[in-house]
Design an enzyme around this catalytic site. Structure first.
Site, PDB file in Angstrom:
ATOM      1  CG  ASP A  13     -42.415   7.161   8.432  1.00 54.19           C
ATOM      2  OD1 ASP A  13     -41.457   7.733   7.975  1.00 54.19           O
ATOM      3  OD2 ASP A  13     -42.550   5.931   8.241  1.00 54.19           O
ATOM      4  CE  LYS A  16     -39.502  10.616  14.900  1.00 51.80           C
ATOM      5  NZ  LYS A  16     -40.368   9.645  14.155  1.00 51.80           N
ATOM      6  N   GLY A  17     -41.059  15.761  12.904  1.00 55.51           N
ATOM      7  CA  GLY A  17     -40.452  16.835  12.449  1.00 55.51           C
ATOM      8  C   GLY A  17     -41.270  18.064  12.584  1.00 55.51           C
ATOM      9  N   GLY A  40     -36.109  10.521   8.394  1.00 55.91           N
ATOM     10  CA  GLY A  40     -36.411  11.648   7.390  1.00 55.91           C
ATOM     11  C   GLY A  40     -37.662  12.773   8.298  1.00 55.91           C
ATOM     12  CG  HIS A  41     -37.461  14.326  11.154  1.00 53.89           C
ATOM     13  ND1 HIS A  41     -36.751  14.379  12.388  1.00 53.89           N
ATOM     14  CD2 HIS A  41     -37.813  13.372  11.479  1.00 53.89           C
ATOM     15  CE1 HIS A  41     -36.881  13.595  13.394  1.00 53.89           C
ATOM     16  NE2 HIS A  41     -37.515  12.631  12.736  1.00 53.89           N
ATOM     17  CB  THR A 130     -32.599   3.234   4.466  1.00 55.54           C
ATOM     18  OG1 THR A 130     -31.478   3.245   5.337  1.00 55.54           O
ATOM     19  CG2 THR A 130     -33.820   3.503   4.959  1.00 55.54           C
ATOM     20  CD  GLN A 224     -34.411   5.597  12.945  1.00 53.17           C
ATOM     21  OE1 GLN A 224     -34.198   5.722  14.032  1.00 53.17           O
ATOM     22  NE2 GLN A 224     -33.951   6.067  11.816  1.00 53.17           N
ATOM     23  CG  ASP A 333     -55.405  16.574   8.535  1.00 49.39           C
ATOM     24  OD1 ASP A 333     -54.394  16.174   9.656  1.00 49.39           O
ATOM     25  OD2 ASP A 333     -54.903  16.751   7.555  1.00 49.39           O
TER      26      ASP A 333
END
Length: 430
Positions: A13, A16-17, A40-41, A130, A224, A333
């Protein structure tokens, strides 16, 4: 031009996407080399949000070849649903733009059933899986009973593979109180889906070798994070594959010299989903603030992520293990407006000072963080695209992270938008 491997340097998380999408504009081929659709990306391109799980992040970029490598375990039914979803957002996906390695193992319905049943029946030490069958599919791979993409092309081979798998799985299911697998229904489902999957199948190792000889730029996309690596993560609260950069070679079929630059993706604070140790986890207003401002909910599971201060010890470890050339620091940010920031620079274990997280679980559980405090900044960093746009406090924070982890910042991300990125070093440059 150097080929680039992108790996998460924390517990996943890390963003990376976005970074892979940003780099894919400079790449010719994008390769997923491990994991499954538990990853998940989320990509934001021109205001359009794409949520990917099995597909490589480069698939949303026209003119690129996206590859699912042999190090991935693939749920073919999920893949087809995801393809249709992304097509519905206007992205063209064909066998000319997406390729699956012929030796990619398949996740079958009984893998997910086993995954969930074991987690549900665990009285202690739940892993936080998951439940999508990734672990059981990897178990079958090393147990030499998995069905691979190439097996779908021959009915006799497929039946042999299924029979071998069912001998093992039906015995397991009996012990868990599950009904035996319906062999005929499974074979029927596999034969039905085969014509939809096989057009994408190819000898990926050969295709990538040819692309490399042609001077094409290859981007290896990990899923991951390194702290979930089966060997070097916080075992047993890990994923079922190798996540670190070395897997880019074995998970794609190219030699280790194919990777010229390893880019570690690092969040400006720390999060993790699921169970397991987390030395800098916060259970106070600061932790809630990080989670709220960072929108810390899992792309795949929707589970709320645990949040804490940046842990330089852990990232220093993962940088060393993956041989990282540089890092991409994301979500800077989110720290805007904090009066004081903390960085973990060591651990206290029963009165002894450590500079790394020990391997033994009981020792990990007893580690408490040793913090260094830095002043925060009141100005906004959101959307910054150059060092000149950053407040002095933010620059000082970034520079201190570089010193502590022993790895330079190559990219700096200041929002989910792909163009809100400060380039320090081009990973694709020789």
């Amino acid at each position: 031009m150097a080929n680039v491997a992108v790996v998460g340097a924390q517990w996943g998380d890390e963003g990376k996407g976005k970074i892979v999408d940003w780099l894919s504009e400079r790449a010719d081929v994008i390769v997923r080399f491990q994991g499954g659709h538990n990853a998940g990306h989320t990509l934001v391109v021109d205001g359009e949000v794409y949520k990917l799980h099995a597909l490589p992040s480069g698939v949303v970029r026209p003119g690129k070849l996206s590859v699912i490598g042999n190090g991935v375990v693939l749920d073919p039914w999920h893949l087809l649903r995801e393809i249709e979803q992304i097509r519905g957002q206007g992205v063209e996906i064909t066998p000319d733009t997406l390729m699956i390695a012929e030796n990619t193992p398949l996740i079958l319905p009984f893998h997910g059933e086993l995954d969930r049943a074991r987690e549900d029946q665990a009285t202690t030490g739940k892993i936080g899986t998951t439940g999508r069958g990734i672990g059981p599919a990897y178990e079958d791979k090393v147990g030499r009973r998995v069905i691979r993409v190439a097996d779908l092309s021959d009915s006799a081979t497929l039946e042999t593979r299924v029979d071998r798998a069912l001998v093992h799985h039906n015995a397991l299911r009996a012990g868990l109180g599950l009904d035996p697998i319906d062999r005929d229904a499974l074979l029927s489902a596999l034969n039905e889906i085969a014509p939809q999957i096989l057009p994408y199948a190819a000898p990926v190792w050969k295709v990538l070798a040819d692309k490399r000889r042609q001077g094409k730029r290859i981007l290896f996309e990990g899923a991951q994070g390194a702290l979930l690596d089966i060997d070097f993560g916080t075992y047993p609260f890990v994923t079922s594959s190798n996540v670190i950069a070395g897997q880019a070679a074995t998970g794609s079929g190219l030699g280790p010299d194919a990777v010229g630059f390893t880019l570690g993706i690092v969040k400006a604070y720390t999060t993790r989903v699921g169970e397991g140790p987390f030395p800098t986890e916060l259970h106070d207003a600061d932790g809630e603030r990080l989670g709220t401002r960072g929108h810390e909910f899992g792309t795949t599971t929707g589970r709320k992520r645990r949040c804490g201060w940046f842990d330089a010890c852990l990232v220093r470890q993962t940088c060393a293990i993956s041989g990282m050339t540089g890092i991409a620091l994301t979500k800077l940010d989110v720290l805007d407006g904090f009066e004081t920031l903390k960085i973990c620079v060591g651990y206290d274990l029963d009165g002894a000072r450590l500079d790394h997280l020990p391997t033994a679980s009981d020792r990990q559980a007893r580690c408490t963080p040793v913090y260094e405090e830095l002043p925060g900044w009141s100005e906004s960093t959101e959307g910054a695209r150059s060092w000149a746009d950053l407040p002095a406090g933010a620059i000082k924070y970034v520079r201190r992270i570089e010193e502590l982890i022993g790895c330079p910042v190559a990219l700096l991300s200041t929002s989910p938008e792909r163009d809100d990125t400060i380039l320090v070093t081009d990973p694709f440059a020789d």
